[in-house]
Design an enzyme around this catalytic site. Structure first.
Site, PDB file in Angstrom:
ATOM      1  N   LEU A  30       1.109  -0.906  -0.138  1.00 55.72           N
ATOM      2  CA  LEU A  30       0.060   0.289   0.178  1.00 55.72           C
ATOM      3  C   LEU A  30       0.865   1.552  -0.477  1.00 55.72           C
ATOM      4  O   LEU A  30       1.945   1.480   0.832  1.00 55.72           O
ATOM      5  CB  LEU A  30      -1.012   0.041   1.124  1.00 55.72           C
ATOM      6  N   HIS A  31       0.100   1.997  -0.429  1.00 54.96           N
ATOM      7  CA  HIS A  31       1.133   3.784  -0.372  1.00 54.96           C
ATOM      8  C   HIS A  31       0.253   4.400  -0.806  1.00 54.96           C
ATOM      9  O   HIS A  31      -1.013   4.681  -0.241  1.00 54.96           O
ATOM     10  CB  HIS A  31       2.196   3.630  -1.785  1.00 54.96           C
ATOM     11  N   HIS A  34      -3.576   3.874  -2.559  1.00 52.94           N
ATOM     12  CA  HIS A  34      -4.087   3.176  -1.932  1.00 52.94           C
ATOM     13  C   HIS A  34      -5.330   4.431  -0.581  1.00 52.94           C
ATOM     14  O   HIS A  34      -6.280   3.491  -0.347  1.00 52.94           O
ATOM     15  CB  HIS A  34      -3.784   2.254  -1.602  1.00 52.94           C
ATOM     16  N   GLN A  58      -4.659 -12.818 -12.252  1.00 48.84           N
ATOM     17  CA  GLN A  58      -4.773 -11.284 -13.533  1.00 48.84           C
ATOM     18  C   GLN A  58      -3.431 -11.224 -13.672  1.00 48.84           C
ATOM     19  O   GLN A  58      -3.271 -10.333 -14.934  1.00 48.84           O
ATOM     20  CB  GLN A  58      -5.283 -10.440 -12.894  1.00 48.84           C
ATOM     21  N   GLN A 152      -9.783  -1.157 -16.445  1.00 46.70           N
ATOM     22  CA  GLN A 152     -10.227  -1.100 -15.107  1.00 46.70           C
ATOM     23  C   GLN A 152     -11.476  -1.222 -14.125  1.00 46.70           C
ATOM     24  O   GLN A 152     -11.986  -1.827 -14.050  1.00 46.70           O
ATOM     25  CB  GLN A 152      -9.094  -1.901 -14.044  1.00 46.70           C
ATOM     26  N   SER A 184       2.272   4.056  -7.777  1.00 47.59           N
ATOM     27  CA  SER A 184       2.121   2.186  -8.602  1.00 47.59           C
ATOM     28  C   SER A 184       3.046   2.047  -7.742  1.00 47.59           C
ATOM     29  O   SER A 184       4.090   2.622  -7.600  1.00 47.59           O
ATOM     30  CB  SER A 184       1.951   2.135  -9.670  1.00 47.59           C
ATOM     31  N   ARG A 186       4.599  -1.092  -8.769  1.00 48.44           N
ATOM     32  CA  ARG A 186       5.029  -0.870  -9.989  1.00 48.44           C
ATOM     33  C   ARG A 186       6.472   0.002 -10.046  1.00 48.44           C
ATOM     34  O   ARG A 186       7.729  -0.349 -10.726  1.00 48.44           O
ATOM     35  CB  ARG A 186       4.773  -0.930 -11.279  1.00 48.44           C
TER      36      ARG A 186
HETATM   37  O1  PAF Z   1      -6.207  -3.024  -9.080  1.00 51.41           O
HETATM   38  C1  PAF Z   1      -5.697  -3.979  -8.297  1.00 51.41           C
HETATM   39  O2  PAF Z   1      -5.176  -3.541  -7.187  1.00 51.41           O
HETATM   40  C2  PAF Z   1      -6.589  -4.858  -8.188  1.00 51.41           C
HETATM   41  O3  PAF Z   1      -6.473  -5.214 -10.559  1.00 51.41           O
HETATM   42  C3  PAF Z   1      -7.377  -5.515  -8.231  1.00 51.41           C
HETATM   43  C4  PAF Z   1      -8.349  -4.425  -7.652  1.00 51.41           C
HETATM   44  C5  PAF Z   1      -7.330  -5.667  -6.383  1.00 51.41           C
HETATM   45  C6  PAF Z   1      -8.540  -6.503  -8.267  1.00 51.41           C
HETATM   46  O4  PAF Z   1      -6.960  -7.888  -7.561  1.00 51.41           O
END
Ligand code: PAF
Length: 279
Positions: A30-31, A34, A58, A152, A184, A186
Site C-alpha cells: 500500500l502507498h 491506496h 490476473q 479496469q 504505483s 510497480r
Molecule cells: O487494482 C488492483 O490492485 C487489482 O487489480 C484489484 C482491483 C485489487 C483486483 O485484484
C-alpha cells in the site's frame, strides 16, 4: 482493526457491522494512492473493509507474479492508522480452493481485449473474476477504485451494471509524486535513473491534453507525437491512445468527454497512466 483470513470469519465480522459498508480491494504494498481510496471509502460509508490479495489469475507472467511486492505487516499498520475496521487477507487456497484453471470466470468482452488487455492476455478476466468474488464475499454497498487503472474501473462498472450487482462503484483521482509520476507499486521496480525518466509518460499525456484543449482533433497525429516523446525519453511505448471516456470507443471530432491513455515499458516496469479531458 480486525484481520480475517477465511470466508467464514469474514462473513461473521461483516454481519456485525451496522450500516453501509465500503470495500477497497487491493493487492497490498500500500502507498498514498491506496490510502486516498480508504479515505474516500470512509466518506461514503459507515465501515471500511480492505482486502489484500495478490491475485494469480490476473497475472499473465509467472515471473511478474513472483516479483510482486508483498508487505503485509507494513500494509496492516497503515490500514490501522487509517481506522480501517476489517482487513481481509485470504490465501490463494481460500480464494481458489480447487484449481485456478477450472475456476468460474467473469468476462467483460470488448473492453477487456484492448490496450492493457491486449498486452496482458487474460488479465481483465482475472480482475473481473476476483472483484466479483470479493463482492460476493464481502457484500458491500460501495466499492472504491483508483482512476489510474482507468480501463479496469470501466470494466468493473460494466460488470456491476451487466450483472445487476447492487454496489455503488466510486472512482478516485490518481495520486501523483511531486514530479507527476502516478503512484504505483510497480514504481518500486525502477532504479534511480529510470525513476528520473518515468514522468515522461505523464508529460506526454499532459502535452496531448493541452493540444486537445487548444482545439486540435487530429487524434492519430497527437498519438504519434506522444509516442515519439515517450521513446525519446528512453521508454518503450506499449500503447498511447485518445478515446471516448465513457467506453474507450474511437472518438468522433465533436466528442467532449475524452480520456488519453498510455502505457510504456521502462526496465522491469510497465507503467500505465491516463488523463481525462473534458472539452
Ligand atoms: O487494482 C488492483 O490492485 C487489482 O487489480 C484489484 C482491483 C485489487 C483486483 O485484484
Amino acid at each position: 482493526m480486525k484481520q480475517v483470513r477465511s470466508v467464514a470469519q469474514l462473513r461473521e465480522a461483516v454481519a456485525g457491522l451496522q450500516g453501509r459498508v465500503a470495500l477497497v480491494p487491493t493487492m497490498g504494498n500500500l502507498h498514498e494512492g491506496h490510502l486516498t481510496l480508504v479515505r474516500r471509502a470512509h466518506e461514503i460509508a459507515d465501515h471500511v473493509v480492505v482486502s489484500i490479495f495478490v491475485n494469480p489469475l490476473q497475472f499473465d507472467r509467472e515471473q511478474d507474479l513472483q516479483a510482486y511486492p508483498r508487505t503485509e505487516e507494513q500494509d496492516l499498520a497503515l490500514l490501522r492508522s487509517e481506522a480501517v475496521e476489517l482487513a481481509f487477507t485470504p490465501s490463494t487456497e481460500v480464494i481458489y480452493p480447487r484449481s485456478m484453471e477450472t475456476h468460474t470466470r467473469v468476462e467483460v468482452p470488448g473492453l477487456s481485449d484492448i490496450f492493457c488487455g491486449e498486452s496482458r492476455p487474460g488479465h481483465f478476466v482475472g480482475v473481473a473474476t476476483i472483484v466479483c468474488k470479493l463482492f460476493n464475499m464481502v457484500q458491500p454497498q460501495a466499492a472504491v477504485f483508483g482512476k489510474k487503472d482507468f480501463q479496469q474501473l470501466l470494466i468493473i462498472r460494466r460488470m456491476v451494471e451487466d450483472l445487476a450487482m447492487p454496489i455503488e462503484i466510486v472512482g478516485v483521482d490518481t495520486v501523483r509524486e511531486a514530479d507527476g509520476l502516478a503512484m504505483s507499486s510497480r514504481n518500486n521496480y525502477l532504479n534511480p535513473q529510470q525513476r528520473r525518466m518515468a514522468p515522461a509518460l505523464y508529460h506526454a499525456l499532459q502535452q496531448t491534453a493541452e493540444a486537445l484543449h487548444q482545439g486540435r482533433r487530429q487524434y492519430a497525429e497527437l498519438e504519434e507525437q506522444a509516442g515519439k516523446l515517450i521513446a525519446a525519453a528512453g521508454m518503450r511505448p506499449d500503447y498511447f491512445s485518445i478515446r471516448r471516456a465513457a467506453d474507450l470507443g474511437e472518438p468522433g471530432e465533436s466528442e467532449t468527454a475524452l480520456v488519453v491513455l498510455g502505457a510504456a515499458f521502462l526496465g522491469m516496469a510497465r507503467l500505465i497512466d491516463n488523463l481525462e479531458v473534458k472539452l
